[in-house]
Design a protein around this motif. Structure first.
Motif, PDB file in Angstrom:
ATOM      1  N   GLY A  14     -25.130   0.361  22.333  1.00 38.97           N
ATOM      2  CA  GLY A  14     -24.316   1.509  21.961  1.00 38.97           C
ATOM      3  C   GLY A  14     -24.145   1.712  20.469  1.00 38.97           C
ATOM      4  N   LEU A  15     -24.670   0.792  19.661  1.00 33.17           N
ATOM      5  CA  LEU A  15     -24.542   0.941  18.215  1.00 33.17           C
ATOM      6  C   LEU A  15     -25.691   1.783  17.669  1.00 33.17           C
ATOM      7  N   GLU A  16     -25.366   2.694  16.788  1.00 34.65           N
ATOM      8  CA  GLU A  16     -26.362   3.615  16.253  1.00 34.65           C
ATOM      9  C   GLU A  16     -26.850   3.166  14.883  1.00 34.65           C
ATOM     10  N   GLY A  17     -28.016   3.665  14.505  1.00 30.93           N
ATOM     11  CA  GLY A  17     -28.516   3.511  13.146  1.00 30.93           C
ATOM     12  C   GLY A  17     -28.939   2.118  12.737  1.00 30.93           C
ATOM     13  N   LEU A  18     -29.170   1.225  13.702  1.00 25.10           N
ATOM     14  CA  LEU A  18     -29.443  -0.173  13.358  1.00 25.10           C
ATOM     15  C   LEU A  18     -30.839  -0.358  12.788  1.00 25.10           C
ATOM     16  N   VAL A  19     -30.919  -1.143  11.727  1.00 26.57           N
ATOM     17  CA  VAL A  19     -32.190  -1.552  11.124  1.00 26.57           C
ATOM     18  C   VAL A  19     -32.193  -3.071  11.070  1.00 26.57           C
ATOM     19  N   ASP A  20     -33.170  -3.694  11.705  1.00 26.50           N
ATOM     20  CA  ASP A  20     -33.230  -5.155  11.772  1.00 26.50           C
ATOM     21  C   ASP A  20     -33.684  -5.763  10.451  1.00 26.50           C
TER      22      ASP A  20
END
Length: 213
Positions: free
Chosen positions: A92-98
């Motif tokens: 549900g978290l948006e905009g994630l960059v690993d």
């Protein structure tokens, strides 16, 4: 070289410390662990004259990310999270960059090293620049993060504390994820003397301190 600006705020019912990290030269700013009161954080950045360009996540427990999606609805910026973070926490978290410990992050012209510091969660990470360590729930002033929540591992936390954090220079200043100590910040050197979790002589002693076993 610009001197890193660190603004520390205690927000929310769990004594969370949230941070704004800025480059005074470029006026760019990162929000660390947006939670609880996103409107306040955005207004603070604006009041300081900075533009929010990134989000740094120390880990993905709800008390550190419950404002992420709202923040990203206001500022369309990347949110950097550890590649190793516990998958259920990412939902549900948006905009994630690993990212991993091999990467570096920047705010304006200021570069941050990433330290992978698991134990509280598999993806706990710290951000280090100019002798300042944003350490989330890996290390508190005179404490450390819980290891009994899903994804936590006390043996891994022991390794993080003794083989990663304690090997950093004593003069580094820690900025923890919660206001649980007598002071809002401290040095690693002083924590070696005052923090009971950093004075254990063995893994078994640490497990006894942290987990009661």
């Amino acid at each position: 070289m610009s001197r890193l600006l660190i603004q520390q705020y205690e927000i929310g019912p769990l004594n969370n410390f949230l941070y704004l990290l800025g480059d005074p030269e470029t006026k760019e700013m990162a929000v660390v662990d947006p939670a609880w009161d996103v409107d306040f954080l955005c207004k603070e950045a604006q009041k300081l004259g900075y533009k929010i360009t990134k989000v740094f996540l120390t880990h993905a427990h709800p008390d550190h990310v419950n404002g992420l999606n709202k923040l990203l609805s206001i500022h369309k910026v990347p949110a950097y999270i550890s590649k190793y973070e516990y998958p259920p926490l990412r939902r549900g978290l948006e905009g994630l960059v690993d990212v991993t410990e091999k990467d570096k992050l920047t705010v304006g012209k200021i570069t941050f090293d990433i330290l992978h510091t698991p134990g509280h969660t598999p993806g706990c990470q710290c951000f280090l620049a100019q002798g300042q360590l944003i350490c989330g729930d890996a290390l508190f002033v005179d404490g450390c993060g819980r290891c009994d929540l899903p994804g936590g591992d006390a043996k891994v936390m022991y390794n993080t504390l003794y083989n990663i954090i304690m090997k950093l220079p004593d003069e580094i200043v820690i900025y923890p994820g919660h206001n649980y100590g007598e002071t809002p910040t401290d040095t690693i050197g002083h924590q070696k003397q005052s923090n009971p979790y950093l004075q254990c002589h063995s893994l078994q002693e640490f497990l006894g301190e942290r987990m009661g076993v």
